[in-house]
Scaffold this motif. Structure first.
Motif, PDB file in Angstrom:
ATOM      1  N   LEU A   1       0.785  -1.247   0.075  1.00 13.98           N
ATOM      2  CA  LEU A   1       0.064   0.239  -0.182  1.00 13.98           C
ATOM      3  C   LEU A   1       0.906   1.338  -0.170  1.00 13.98           C
ATOM      4  O   LEU A   1       0.511   2.372   0.073  1.00 13.98           O
ATOM      5  N   ALA A   2       2.344   1.084  -0.360  1.00 12.96           N
ATOM      6  CA  ALA A   2       3.032   2.357  -0.417  1.00 12.96           C
ATOM      7  C   ALA A   2       2.597   2.851  -1.607  1.00 12.96           C
ATOM      8  O   ALA A   2       2.224   2.633  -2.725  1.00 12.96           O
ATOM      9  N   GLY A   3       3.153   4.337  -1.743  1.00  9.29           N
ATOM     10  CA  GLY A   3       3.011   5.040  -2.753  1.00  9.29           C
ATOM     11  C   GLY A   3       1.579   5.662  -3.153  1.00  9.29           C
ATOM     12  O   GLY A   3       1.225   6.163  -4.305  1.00  9.29           O
ATOM     13  N   THR A   4       0.643   5.760  -2.301  1.00  9.34           N
ATOM     14  CA  THR A   4      -0.652   6.022  -2.493  1.00  9.34           C
ATOM     15  C   THR A   4      -0.736   7.704  -3.036  1.00  9.34           C
ATOM     16  O   THR A   4      -1.514   7.838  -3.994  1.00  9.34           O
ATOM     17  N   ALA A   5       0.000   8.368  -2.475  1.00  2.00           N
ATOM     18  CA  ALA A   5       0.074   9.930  -3.001  1.00  2.00           C
ATOM     19  C   ALA A   5       0.498   9.975  -4.391  1.00  2.00           C
ATOM     20  O   ALA A   5      -0.074  10.607  -5.043  1.00  2.00           O
ATOM     21  N   GLU A   6       1.327   9.304  -4.820  1.00  2.00           N
ATOM     22  CA  GLU A   6       1.720   9.065  -6.220  1.00  2.00           C
ATOM     23  C   GLU A   6       0.839   8.614  -7.095  1.00  2.00           C
ATOM     24  O   GLU A   6       0.486   9.042  -8.128  1.00  2.00           O
ATOM     25  N   VAL A   7       0.134   7.542  -6.558  1.00  3.78           N
ATOM     26  CA  VAL A   7      -0.939   7.022  -7.215  1.00  3.78           C
ATOM     27  C   VAL A   7      -2.130   8.229  -7.444  1.00  3.78           C
ATOM     28  O   VAL A   7      -2.657   8.212  -8.561  1.00  3.78           O
ATOM     29  N   LEU A   8      -2.418   8.875  -6.427  1.00  6.18           N
ATOM     30  CA  LEU A   8      -3.668   9.885  -6.442  1.00  6.18           C
ATOM     31  C   LEU A   8      -3.202  10.742  -7.668  1.00  6.18           C
ATOM     32  O   LEU A   8      -4.107  11.604  -8.388  1.00  6.18           O
ATOM     33  N   SER A   9      -1.874  11.274  -7.745  1.00  5.91           N
ATOM     34  CA  SER A   9      -1.527  12.267  -8.615  1.00  5.91           C
ATOM     35  C   SER A   9      -1.477  11.736 -10.023  1.00  5.91           C
ATOM     36  O   SER A   9      -1.476  12.651 -11.070  1.00  5.91           O
ATOM     37  N   LEU A  10      -1.649  10.476 -10.366  1.00  4.87           N
ATOM     38  CA  LEU A  10      -1.536   9.996 -11.686  1.00  4.87           C
ATOM     39  C   LEU A  10      -3.139   9.609 -12.239  1.00  4.87           C
ATOM     40  O   LEU A  10      -3.259   8.977 -13.315  1.00  4.87           O
ATOM     41  N   ILE A  11      -4.094   9.691 -11.004  1.00  4.51           N
ATOM     42  CA  ILE A  11      -5.377   9.303 -11.626  1.00  4.51           C
ATOM     43  C   ILE A  11      -5.839  10.534 -12.780  1.00  4.51           C
ATOM     44  O   ILE A  11      -6.009  11.667 -12.355  1.00  4.51           O
ATOM     45  N   ASP A  12      -6.652   9.865 -13.619  1.00  2.00           N
ATOM     46  CA  ASP A  12      -7.123  10.805 -14.425  1.00  2.00           C
ATOM     47  C   ASP A  12      -8.654  11.340 -13.876  1.00  2.00           C
ATOM     48  O   ASP A  12      -9.079  10.644 -13.165  1.00  2.00           O
ATOM     49  N   PRO A  13      -9.130  12.647 -14.211  1.00  2.00           N
ATOM     50  CA  PRO A  13     -10.296  13.138 -13.682  1.00  2.00           C
ATOM     51  C   PRO A  13     -11.421  12.136 -14.266  1.00  2.00           C
ATOM     52  O   PRO A  13     -11.568  11.839 -15.197  1.00  2.00           O
ATOM     53  N   ILE A  14     -12.443  11.791 -13.012  1.00  2.00           N
ATOM     54  CA  ILE A  14     -13.496  10.846 -13.508  1.00  2.00           C
ATOM     55  C   ILE A  14     -14.643  11.537 -13.090  1.00  2.00           C
ATOM     56  O   ILE A  14     -14.667  11.614 -11.710  1.00  2.00           O
ATOM     57  N   PRO A  15     -15.653  11.959 -14.046  1.00  2.00           N
ATOM     58  CA  PRO A  15     -16.710  12.617 -13.417  1.00  2.00           C
ATOM     59  C   PRO A  15     -17.709  11.892 -12.602  1.00  2.00           C
ATOM     60  O   PRO A  15     -17.804  10.746 -12.700  1.00  2.00           O
ATOM     61  N   ASN A  16     -18.010  12.538 -11.410  1.00  2.00           N
ATOM     62  CA  ASN A  16     -19.041  11.854 -10.526  1.00  2.00           C
ATOM     63  C   ASN A  16     -18.637  10.700  -9.819  1.00  2.00           C
ATOM     64  O   ASN A  16     -19.472   9.736  -9.591  1.00  2.00           O
ATOM     65  N   THR A  17     -17.304  10.861  -9.632  1.00  2.00           N
ATOM     66  CA  THR A  17     -16.678   9.708  -8.965  1.00  2.00           C
ATOM     67  C   THR A  17     -16.110  10.017  -7.498  1.00  2.00           C
ATOM     68  O   THR A  17     -15.364  10.997  -7.479  1.00  2.00           O
ATOM     69  N   HIS A  18     -16.419   9.251  -6.677  1.00  2.00           N
ATOM     70  CA  HIS A  18     -15.910   9.562  -5.346  1.00  2.00           C
ATOM     71  C   HIS A  18     -14.630   8.415  -4.982  1.00  2.00           C
ATOM     72  O   HIS A  18     -14.939   7.183  -4.872  1.00  2.00           O
ATOM     73  N   LEU A  19     -13.531   8.913  -4.615  1.00  2.00           N
ATOM     74  CA  LEU A  19     -12.456   8.340  -4.217  1.00  2.00           C
ATOM     75  C   LEU A  19     -12.367   8.362  -2.611  1.00  2.00           C
ATOM     76  O   LEU A  19     -12.564   9.462  -1.968  1.00  2.00           O
ATOM     77  N   SER A  20     -11.916   7.126  -2.183  1.00  4.94           N
ATOM     78  CA  SER A  20     -11.689   7.073  -0.807  1.00  4.94           C
ATOM     79  C   SER A  20     -10.149   6.356  -0.402  1.00  4.94           C
ATOM     80  O   SER A  20      -9.522   5.991  -1.360  1.00  4.94           O
ATOM     81  N   VAL A  21      -9.798   6.854   0.789  1.00  4.34           N
ATOM     82  CA  VAL A  21      -8.397   6.136   1.206  1.00  4.34           C
ATOM     83  C   VAL A  21      -8.408   5.843   2.634  1.00  4.34           C
ATOM     84  O   VAL A  21      -9.378   6.411   3.552  1.00  4.34           O
ATOM     85  N   LEU A  22      -7.930   4.792   2.931  1.00  4.10           N
ATOM     86  CA  LEU A  22      -7.916   4.089   4.343  1.00  4.10           C
ATOM     87  C   LEU A  22      -6.793   5.030   5.161  1.00  4.10           C
ATOM     88  O   LEU A  22      -5.705   5.181   4.682  1.00  4.10           O
ATOM     89  N   VAL A  23      -7.194   5.259   6.265  1.00  2.00           N
ATOM     90  CA  VAL A  23      -6.280   5.844   7.299  1.00  2.00           C
ATOM     91  C   VAL A  23      -6.298   5.006   8.386  1.00  2.00           C
ATOM     92  O   VAL A  23      -7.493   4.680   9.116  1.00  2.00           O
ATOM     93  N   PRO A  24      -5.347   4.670   9.138  1.00  2.00           N
ATOM     94  CA  PRO A  24      -5.415   4.069  10.551  1.00  2.00           C
ATOM     95  C   PRO A  24      -5.410   4.841  11.787  1.00  2.00           C
ATOM     96  O   PRO A  24      -5.716   4.390  12.604  1.00  2.00           O
ATOM     97  N   ASN A  25      -4.742   6.149  11.638  1.00  2.00           N
ATOM     98  CA  ASN A  25      -4.615   6.865  12.776  1.00  2.00           C
ATOM     99  C   ASN A  25      -4.592   8.447  12.316  1.00  2.00           C
ATOM    100  O   ASN A  25      -4.695   8.631  10.954  1.00  2.00           O
ATOM    101  N   SER A  26      -4.293   9.294  13.258  1.00  2.00           N
ATOM    102  CA  SER A  26      -4.172  10.497  12.999  1.00  2.00           C
ATOM    103  C   SER A  26      -3.155  11.129  12.067  1.00  2.00           C
ATOM    104  O   SER A  26      -2.931  11.968  11.183  1.00  2.00           O
ATOM    105  N   LYS A  27      -1.690  10.087  11.946  1.00  2.00           N
ATOM    106  CA  LYS A  27      -0.607  10.330  11.260  1.00  2.00           C
ATOM    107  C   LYS A  27      -1.009  10.178  10.031  1.00  2.00           C
ATOM    108  O   LYS A  27      -0.668  10.865   8.763  1.00  2.00           O
TER     109      LYS A  27
END
Length: 385
Positions: free
Chosen positions: A89-115
């Motif tokens: 699951l490393a590299g999520t920030a880079e993955v998000l930067s590479l995603i094409d705009p997708i109309p009417n689409t909700h993206l979510s990310v998993l977070v374990p804690n405040s960090k």
């Protein structure tokens, strides 16, 4: 633990308090149609977390783009869990930067804690620029938080008890909501735990209630081990629904024993209208030995509306007074999702990862497509003779 008592409640005649949908849930989630089924695609996160070899961020981004093109409108794009614990699951920030705009689409990310949440905020704020030509921020609209129904699984997964995990998650939910992000909750091992055995449904109910009270618009109930049956799933849902409206619940069923689709239809009967699925049947849990992938998105789509792919009756029954047959419309509506594009995406990612495509509906569709192509080629050859 701080509990958010401002959530909307409604009285129940016999089962105590049931948490109904607050305004923000109705605004983003309700369709006004009881036959609408929301499919949450978890392949890019939950589906990839148990792979044995590294997956480059461009491959993950391409998977998300293909899923968006196939009509998925709710996609779990990645996680900000420490790569020390889940390297895939490393590299999520880079993955998000590479995603094409997708109309009417909700993206979510998993977070374990405040960090992890701070990392989400960093990614979103870094994309904000007064330069009108700058790339818009990734369309991350929600974060997912997770806990379990047993202390044994919670400790194996996050090194804390269930109670401690809820205490840790409460400020995460509060901070995300303050920034305008939706919050979705996960409860793992709702039927059996790989470390402590059968799970008391009352524990699932209590943990789900805590997540709702801290602001989750929906709680996804996970049969992490894939041992659930329609009977055991019904037992769990009957207990949880004593206090939580089924419209606030989602089903997350692994297909270890081949019962995931049956469990989904049981949950539909119980009033649930939101389900997690993973293209190609990707998945598995590093903390649940032996558990196979999530139910395949292609299989869910086919199970909900497969009759629409049959076509017209090929050889009508011959009778003195033939009766016209009407082909019934599918009972369930899941939006613009395309089974052909899903099947092709499932085959592509499975081949890319060097793994078996476990979607039966996807494999069947591709086999029919190959046969049709072969017949068309034979017909063209005959026409040239």
């Amino acid at each position: 633990m701080v509990l958010f008592r401002s959530l909307v409640k409604r009285a129940s005649d016999t089962t105590g308090s049931r948490y109904a949908a607050p305004w923000h849930y109705a605004r983003y989630h309700s369709t006004g149609k009881s036959n609408f089924v929301r499919i949450v695609e978890v392949g890019p996160r939950d589906g990839l977390q148990n792979e044995s070899r590294p997956i480059p961020p461009p491959i993950k981004a391409e998977l998300i783009n293909k899923l968006g093109q196939a009509g998925l409108r709710n996609i779990e794009a990645g996680s900000f869990v420490s790569p020390k614990w889940v390297p895939q699951l490393a590299g999520t920030a880079e993955v998000l930067s590479l995603i094409d705009p997708i109309p009417n689409t909700h993206l979510s990310v998993l977070v374990p804690n405040s960090k992890g949440l701070d990392e989400v905020f960093r990614v979103l704020s870094a994309s904000v620029s007064p330069d009108s030509t700058a790339k818009p921020p990734p369309p991350v609209t929600e974060v997912a938080i997770f806990t379990a129904a047993t202390d044994a699984f919670s400790r194996a997964n996050t090194n804390v008890s269930v109670s401690e995990s809820l205490t840790r998650l409460e400020p995460v939910a509060r901070a995300a909501l303050a920034k305008g992000l939706r919050v979705r909750g996960y409860v793992s091992v709702i039927v059996t735990c790989p470390y402590s055995g059968r799970v008391d449904p009352r524990r699932v109910r209590d943990v789900s209630r805590e997540l709702i009270q801290m602001g989750c618009y929906e709680v996804s109930l996970g049969d992490t081990t894939g041992t659930g049956t329609p009977a055991s799933v019904r037992t769990v849902l009957e207990e949880v629904c004593k206090e939580i409206d089924p419209s606030r619940l989602a089903g997350h069923f692994h297909d270890t024993n081949g019962t995931a689709l049956a469990n989904i239809f049981t949950a539909l009967d119980m009033g649930l209208r939101s389900f997690d699925a993973s293209v190609g049947g990707l998945g598995g849990c590093p903390y649940s030995p032996g558990a196979t992938g999530n139910v395949a998105t292609e299989d869910v789509v086919y199970a909900l509306a497969g009759e629409s792919f049959y076509g017209d009756v090929g050889e009508p029954h011959s009778a003195p007074s033939p009766i016209s047959l009407s082909v019934p419309s599918p009972k369930w509506d899941f939006g613009p999702i395309s089974l052909p594009l899903l099947a092709e995406t499932g085959a592509w990612i499975s081949e890319t990862l060097g793994r078996e495509n476990t979607s039966r509906a996807g494999r069947a569709y591709l086999a029919r497509k190959r046969r049709e192509q072969q017949l068309a080629e034979k017909a063209q050859t005959r026409a040239k003779l």
